[in-house]
Each structure stands twice: as C-alpha cells, then as structure tokens.
Design a protein around this motif. Structure first.
Motif, short mmCIF file in Angstrom:
data_model
loop_
_atom_site.label_atom_id
_atom_site.label_comp_id
_atom_site.label_asym_id
_atom_site.label_seq_id
_atom_site.Cartn_x
_atom_site.Cartn_y
_atom_site.Cartn_z
N VAL A 44 2.31 67.88 9.21
CA VAL A 44 2.18 67.12 10.76
C VAL A 44 3.24 66.30 11.20
O VAL A 44 3.67 65.53 10.38
CB VAL A 44 0.89 66.59 10.97
CG1 VAL A 44 0.66 66.03 12.37
CG2 VAL A 44 -0.34 67.66 10.80
N ILE A 80 3.21 71.19 12.39
CA ILE A 80 2.44 71.09 13.65
C ILE A 80 2.90 69.61 14.23
O ILE A 80 3.15 68.86 13.60
CB ILE A 80 1.15 71.01 13.25
CG1 ILE A 80 0.65 72.44 12.98
CG2 ILE A 80 0.21 70.32 14.29
CD1 ILE A 80 -0.78 72.50 12.32
N ARG A 140 1.09 74.97 17.70
CA ARG A 140 1.43 74.14 16.79
C ARG A 140 1.93 72.86 17.60
O ARG A 140 2.53 72.29 16.95
CB ARG A 140 2.49 74.82 15.81
CG ARG A 140 1.88 75.80 14.91
CD ARG A 140 2.52 75.90 13.64
NE ARG A 140 3.63 76.71 14.12
CZ ARG A 140 5.10 76.60 13.50
NH1 ARG A 140 5.47 75.41 13.12
NH2 ARG A 140 5.95 77.67 13.61
N VAL A 182 -6.56 68.52 11.39
CA VAL A 182 -5.58 69.59 10.77
C VAL A 182 -5.23 69.50 9.47
O VAL A 182 -5.58 70.69 8.67
CB VAL A 182 -4.20 69.34 11.54
CG1 VAL A 182 -3.11 70.25 11.04
CG2 VAL A 182 -4.34 69.44 12.99
N GLY A 241 -3.35 74.35 13.35
CA GLY A 241 -3.45 73.56 14.46
C GLY A 241 -4.48 74.06 15.44
O GLY A 241 -5.51 73.90 15.04
#
Ligand code: APR
Length: 317
Positions: A73, A114, A139, A240, A275
């Motif tokens: 992320v 993401i 995403r 996530v 996501g």
C-alpha cells in the motif's frame, strides 16, 4: 510476514499514520518526504519508541523512492496547505502537480500496489492519481467517509451520552461542503437517530460534521486535523493488508454505480487485499439520489479545473 506500507509526505498526517501502523505491528513502514532529514528523523524517533511500546515493525525515512519498492500500500499525504493569499484553485493546481509527480514515482517502484490518497481536495486528487497511475479503479481510493462518519459518530455519542462503539453513521458524497449525511441510516444500538434526537439537534450535528475540518483549522491556527485523519487512514490500510473485507465509506471512482459516471465520491465499499473489492449501492430515496448526484457534480467541476479535457466519458488510461 509483515506487509509493506509506504507513506509519501512525512507531515502531521503522514507521520502520525506511520506511528499508528507501526504500533499495530502488521506492516513495515517507509516514510518519504522532500525535506532532507525530516522523514529520517521522524522514522528514527519512532524506531526508538519500539522497545518501550513493544512493536517489531521497521520504520525507514528517506527522500527517494527506491526504498518503497514492492509496497503493498502507498499512502499519499504529500501536498501544500493553503498559504495566505492563495486561492482554492491555486492550491488545487499546486497539489495536482505534486500528486501527479508522486504517483509516477510510487508506481514505478510498486506497480502492483494499492494507492490510498489523503491529500485534499481528496476526491479530485484520487481522480488524478487514478489517471497518473494507470491502475484499475479498484486499486486507487481516498480517505473521506471514514473520517467524516467518525466525526459525526463522536458528536452523536457525546450528545446522547453513549459509547461510540454503539453508534453507526452513514456519510457519503464529496469530502467537503457537499458531503451527504443520511440521518435515517445513522443508528445507536440499531435505533435510527431520527427517533433519538430532535430534528434541530440532528441539523446541528450534521452542520458541525460538514464543517469538521474547518473547526479544527480555526482552533489550531496553523495546520489542520491529523489525529482523526491518520486513525481513519490506518484503519483503511489495515483492512487492505489484513484482507479484512471491511465495509467502509471511501472515495472511489464510479462507473455507473448510483447512476454516476466518471467522477470520484465516497460510497460504502468492501476493502480487502485486492483493494476496493465491491462497491455497495445503498437504497436511496429519490431526494437522496438527487443530492448525491449534486455532490458528484460538484466534484466534477473541481476535476475540470485541473483537467479541462475531462468530458465525463471515462478516465484516460
Ligand atoms: N514529495 C514528497 N513530500 C512532499 C512533496 C513531494 N513532492 N511535496 C510536499 N511534501 C510534503 C511536505 O514536505 C510535508 O512534510 O508533504 C508533507 C505535508 O505535511 P503537512 O504540511 O504537515 O500536511 P498534513 O497536515 O500532513 O496534511 C497532508 O492531508 O488531510 C490532508 O488536507 C490535508 O492535503 C493535506 C494532507
């Protein structure tokens, strides 16, 4: 194995978010900023708190992107705050430039990651990140409803003298003055607030929520809110990386859901490892649908300021 989360922008929101994530221990954190020494210093300070707090996550500070490689992320909090004399549009254009450059760099090193956008105005910035990244809309999403509903929930809990754990609130639409609060879907212990509070009280709490960010800016004098925003971002990132399939309101690109196309607003979504795994369509009344469409139109106007070629026929990818 711990996940990897990179945070671009080591200011108030970014650094506090790094601290919250590291303390939970589920991810290592890379903190990036353009100011030499700032992310390094904050990361070192946080690492030195690890023995006291008992977490094993690593936090690294850097002025480049190499260390962000392979992030699960990427959280984008980089941007400028409005300076005296600067118009809203000037701020929008300045942050659009920063966001686009940051996205290109982040994507180069984390092509499968993401992106969670925090920089304001977040709906417009999320749209720009989506464009600049060439990622699928699942995403790329932004912080919006989680923060707005947390603010409203805290106000309702205080008003009624109940635990925040019993309060659920529904806030969708633009993250700004056109946000949309649906009182009939806000509950305390499953009872709608419309049965617990007088209409005047609901109107007062709704107005305070819409003005939530400004209330804090007025009190702080310099800077803006960061405790609640960073808590909200950490919750979204956790959903996530831990694949929680949690339903949270996020700023997402709509492609016909709610009858709205080619813009970003906040609606409830299911967040997991991939996501945005599902966009949830609430059953809205005709009046509510109209209000949400108006909120989406307001964001579309802002997008046109930074992207005049946007005609509402899909993001360019
Ligand atoms: N690359 C990396 N970092 C950058 C860049 C860039 N191109 N441009 C600016 N920054 C950094 C700044 O150096 C600063 O440290 O972004 C950081 C922003 O931090 P703050 O000014 O403290 O702002 P903050 O309160 O954290 O808010 C950040 O989140 O909630 C939103 O409205 C808020 O848009 C704002 C953002």
């Amino acid at each position: 194995m711990r996940s990897k989360i990179s945070i671009i922008g080591a200011g108030s929101v970014g650094a506090t978010c790094a601290q919250r994530i590291a303390e939970k221990g589920y991810a290592d954190v890379v903190l990036v900023d353009i100011i030499p020494g700032l992310p390094q210093g904050k990361a070192l300070d946080m690492m030195e708190s690890a023995p006291v707090l008992g977490f094993d996550s690593h936090i690294v500070g850097t002025n480049g992107y190499e260390e962000t490689v392979g992030s699960d992320v990427v959280i984008v909090t980089s941007g400028l705050a409005r300076k005296p004399g600067m118009t809203r549009d000037e701020l929008l254009l300045a942050n659009a430039k920063i966001i686009t450059e940051v996205t290109r760099n982040a994507v180069k090193y984390s092509p499968d990651g993401i992106i969670l956008v925090v920089t304001n105005p977040v709906d417009t910035m999320t749209y720009l990140v989506l464009n600049a990244s060439s990622f699928p809309p699942s995403r790329v999403f932004g912080l919006s409803g989680v923060l707005d509903s947390a603010r409203l929930s805290s106000f309702i809990a205080a008003e009624l003298g109940v635990s925040v754990a019993d309060v659920f609130t529904c806030v969708i639409g633009e993250h700004g003055k056109n946000m949309m609060i649906i009182p009939r879907l806000c509950t305390v212990g499953s009872i709608p607030i419309t049965r617990l509070l007088q209409p005047e009280a609901i109107d007062r709490l709704v107005a305070r929520t819409v003005n939530g960010g400004a209330e804090i800016v007025d009190l702080l004098k310099t800077g803006s809110a960061f405790y609640a925003p960073s808590a909200a971002v950490a919750q979204m990132a956790e959903a996530v990386v831990l694949d929680k399939k949690q339903v949270l309101p996020c700023a997402v690109y709509l492609q016909r859901e709610y009858g709205i196309k080619d813009t970003v607003i906040s609606v409830p979504v299911k967040l997991g490892k991939a996501g945005v795994e599902e966009i949830i369509e609430l059953e809205l009344t005709a009046g509510e649908k109209k209000q949400l469409t108006g909120s989406a139109e307001a964001v579309r106007e802002l997008i046109k300021t930074v992207k005049p070629d946007s005609k509402g026929d899909g993001v360019t990818r």
